[in-house]
Motif scaffolding. Structure first.
Motif, PDB file in Angstrom:
ATOM      1  N   ILE A  14       0.853  -1.186   0.000  1.00  0.00           N
ATOM      2  CA  ILE A  14       0.000   0.000   0.000  1.00  0.00           C
ATOM      3  C   ILE A  14       0.889   1.237   0.000  1.00  0.00           C
ATOM      4  O   ILE A  14       1.763   1.390   0.859  1.00  0.00           O
ATOM      5  CB  ILE A  14      -0.931  -0.011   1.222  1.00  0.00           C
ATOM      6  N   GLN A  29      -2.111   5.881  -1.122  1.00  0.00           N
ATOM      7  CA  GLN A  29      -3.336   5.091  -0.894  1.00  0.00           C
ATOM      8  C   GLN A  29      -3.718   5.084   0.587  1.00  0.00           C
ATOM      9  O   GLN A  29      -4.888   5.000   0.937  1.00  0.00           O
ATOM     10  CB  GLN A  29      -3.124   3.653  -1.375  1.00  0.00           C
ATOM     11  N   MET A  30      -2.702   5.171   1.452  1.00  0.00           N
ATOM     12  CA  MET A  30      -2.941   5.094   2.887  1.00  0.00           C
ATOM     13  C   MET A  30      -3.767   6.276   3.405  1.00  0.00           C
ATOM     14  O   MET A  30      -4.321   6.223   4.492  1.00  0.00           O
ATOM     15  CB  MET A  30      -1.578   5.027   3.588  1.00  0.00           C
ATOM     16  N   ASP A  88     -10.297   4.616  -6.968  1.00  0.00           N
ATOM     17  CA  ASP A  88      -9.556   4.098  -5.810  1.00  0.00           C
ATOM     18  C   ASP A  88     -10.169   4.531  -4.484  1.00  0.00           C
ATOM     19  O   ASP A  88      -9.631   4.220  -3.429  1.00  0.00           O
ATOM     20  CB  ASP A  88      -8.079   4.510  -5.886  1.00  0.00           C
ATOM     21  N   HIS A 116      -6.200  -1.813  -1.697  1.00  0.00           N
ATOM     22  CA  HIS A 116      -5.684  -0.975  -0.594  1.00  0.00           C
ATOM     23  C   HIS A 116      -6.803  -0.598   0.369  1.00  0.00           C
ATOM     24  O   HIS A 116      -6.530  -0.241   1.512  1.00  0.00           O
ATOM     25  CB  HIS A 116      -4.977   0.277  -1.151  1.00  0.00           C
TER      26      HIS A 116
END
Lengths: 363, 363
Positions: free
Chosen positions: A4, A8-9, B210, B237
């Protein structure tokens, strides 16, 4: 877990980025594997369990379209009867793991630290992190025992597994009572996942103590790990907190098959007792055999033993057993990294373990 | 709930004393009751579901003593195949209520407010309170529709039910996409509990966005409310955040029977489609009949309708129907206290509702 990226985190809640989840004992899909790593019962559940699910299929499969009773009243009644308490004393959940999670939320989110042993069920620190509970670990004494004197300090609550895991050692009820008396304003949780294999249950103290919550499971002594049913016993003002938490999280955690199957298990007391006696007898036999091989085995009241062999590294032993198709649980953690946690199998399975150690590993 | 004294209340975590739990639709045990109050499917699940549980009993009842696969891989694979996504896009839980709870924890615990409609699934504000989520309710427009323009404001995330409940109205995918584009840094959750009854699923958008999480359930369109299986579809993710949360709460939420039964359901696409078409046809017929009786029925894409009768008080109507053995859901809340939420039954059941209204209540 996938890789990840920091980008994206950003979608994760900040506190969730720090979680260190619980790691369950592995469930490998290997033929002829002897699985002594997750403290499952070597015997199947009562035949009445299968009959009860069969009856659901035959008489009320159509009812699968309907929600189950959110209160699981039939199950609470069966547990109350078997435990000799009132229905108002019973809380049920999706395995004792869910019950424990609700216990942390219901009683332990407060300023003072929650006390638990430094060596115990490894889900406790995970719950603490999940609910941002202030927790403090109390070291077991040099014999790997819980010393109640160490818990007589300011706290927001106490949780102890009895028998403790992975040590397998049980406390007598007099010690539990001492703890309850010392903590009149905070909840004391006794996690009795393994109590039916020879320890004394604190359920008999529930009537007397308004600060006691006892948690049990059907996964070990009732051979129903595949079913996910756990429960808690306490006075009604504590059960009400658990219900408030549960109904703020998931109203219907136990499905129609699980309710029917668990009810049947609680109604078959004879099978339950006979099966537990078999496990206890096998445990004592295995303990003697391993002691003969040079192991030091802690005194167990559980369906597993915690053993160390002074001449051999425990991590290596676990690897060598694995090569022979036998899986035991090894914790690479301070103080216990020279021990193996070995689930009690049938006498035949235990003999395979002993023979493998004797002939293929130590011999 | 028992009477709890202030003194007993000291044992509860302070935040838990303030919880206002979700109240599920009642599950009365009355003979000949017509239960149109909890949006259950009037048809049983696929016969293959029963056969799958039968097979567990016959081939692997002994395995009940073993924990289920904590990852429920077989179920994830069946869902992935049916939804035309990869296994890595699938998260499963104990009903979509548990999945939604994990979603709140995984993505919504942050400083900015989480947006949701003021009239929607009544569990959303409960989750917000449980996880101390900062939330903001956005009013539906005067036609009881979600207006995406109202969600274009600073937020920590958005959750929308599509079709919405209890209004039954669906948004087109173009509107969902508008919302996704407007929120590039925050997760948008589309709760599709009722999507299979005629709305467009956002699962087709998962590959492109996403920040999208789609949540579905087997309780409605798969007639498996009694089983407790829900799921989410998203990019890996985001799935990873849900897994981290789940494994910090309860590692094994789905039991062996539920896994086998749900797999069988996802593998029987023909039954699933035929059954949903029946419900849709019955909904359209009932809508026409109630309109003939003077009801205003909102345009439904769900397995329920939301209807008001200008000449009669909705609360009184609900009471009178109840006297006749028919239970519908009535919400005594601002803006919707003149509406009834009526689950679509079989044609025969719907006819009983229409006849009762015509002959016994309005006639």
């Amino acid at each position: 877990m996938p890789n990840i990226t920091p980008e994206q985190m950003r979608f994760w809640s900040p506190s969730v980025r720090e979680l260190e989840p619980y790691v369950p004992g592995e469930q490998p899909k290997i033929q002829n594997l002897l699985k002594l790593n997750t403290n499952e019962n070597p015997y199947p559940p009562s035949p009445k369990v299968v009959a009860a699910v069969q009856a659901v299929l035959e008489n009320s499969a159509d009812a699968l379209r309907l929600y189950p009773d959110p209160d699981a009243s039939a199950l609470k009644q069966a547990i109350a009867k078997q435990q000799n308490v009132a229905v108002e004393n019973v809380f049920v959940g999706n395995g004792s793991d869910e019950v424990l999670a609700h216990i942390y939320k219901a009683f332990f989110v407060r300023d003072e630290p929650i006390l638990s042993p430094d060596i115990s069920y490894s889900f406790y620190p995970v719950y603490s992190q999940f609910f941002a509970v202030n927790s403090k670990q109390i070291a077991l004494n040099e014999d790997f025992e819980i010393d109640i004197a160490d818990y007589k300090q300011a706290n927001g609550g106490v949780i102890i597994a009895n028998p403790n895991a992975p040590t397998s050692i049980a406390l007598p009820l007099t010690k539990i009572e001492e703890l309850l008396v010392a903590n009149p304003d905070r909840v004391v949780v006794i996690d009795e996942a393994y109590v039916d294999f020879g320890a004394e249950s604190a359920v008999t103290l529930v009537e007397k103590y308004d600060n006691l919550v006892v948690c049990q499971t059907t996964s070990k002594s009732r051979s129903l790990a595949g079913l996910r049913v756990g429960f808690a016993i306490a006075q009604p003002h504590l059960i009400a907190a658990l219900e408030a938490v549960k109904n703020s999280f998931n109203s219907y955690p136990i499905d129609r098959f699980a309710i029917a199957a668990a009810v049947a298990s609680f109604e078959d007391q004879a099978y339950f007792e006979a099966q537990n006696q078999k496990v206890i007898a096998s445990r004592d036999k295995l303990t003697a055999q391993l002691t003969n091989l040079g192991f030091k085995v802690l005194p167990s009241k559980a369906n597993f033993i915690f053993a160390t062999l002074p001449s051999n590294d425990a991590g290596e032993l676990a690897s060598k057993l694995r090569e022979q198709g036998i899986i035991v649980r090894y914790f690479n953690k301070p103080r216990i990294n020279q021990f193996l946690r070995i689930t009690i199998g049938t006498d035949e399975q235990n003999q395979r373990l002993v023979d493998t150690l004797k002939n293929d590993i130590l011999g």
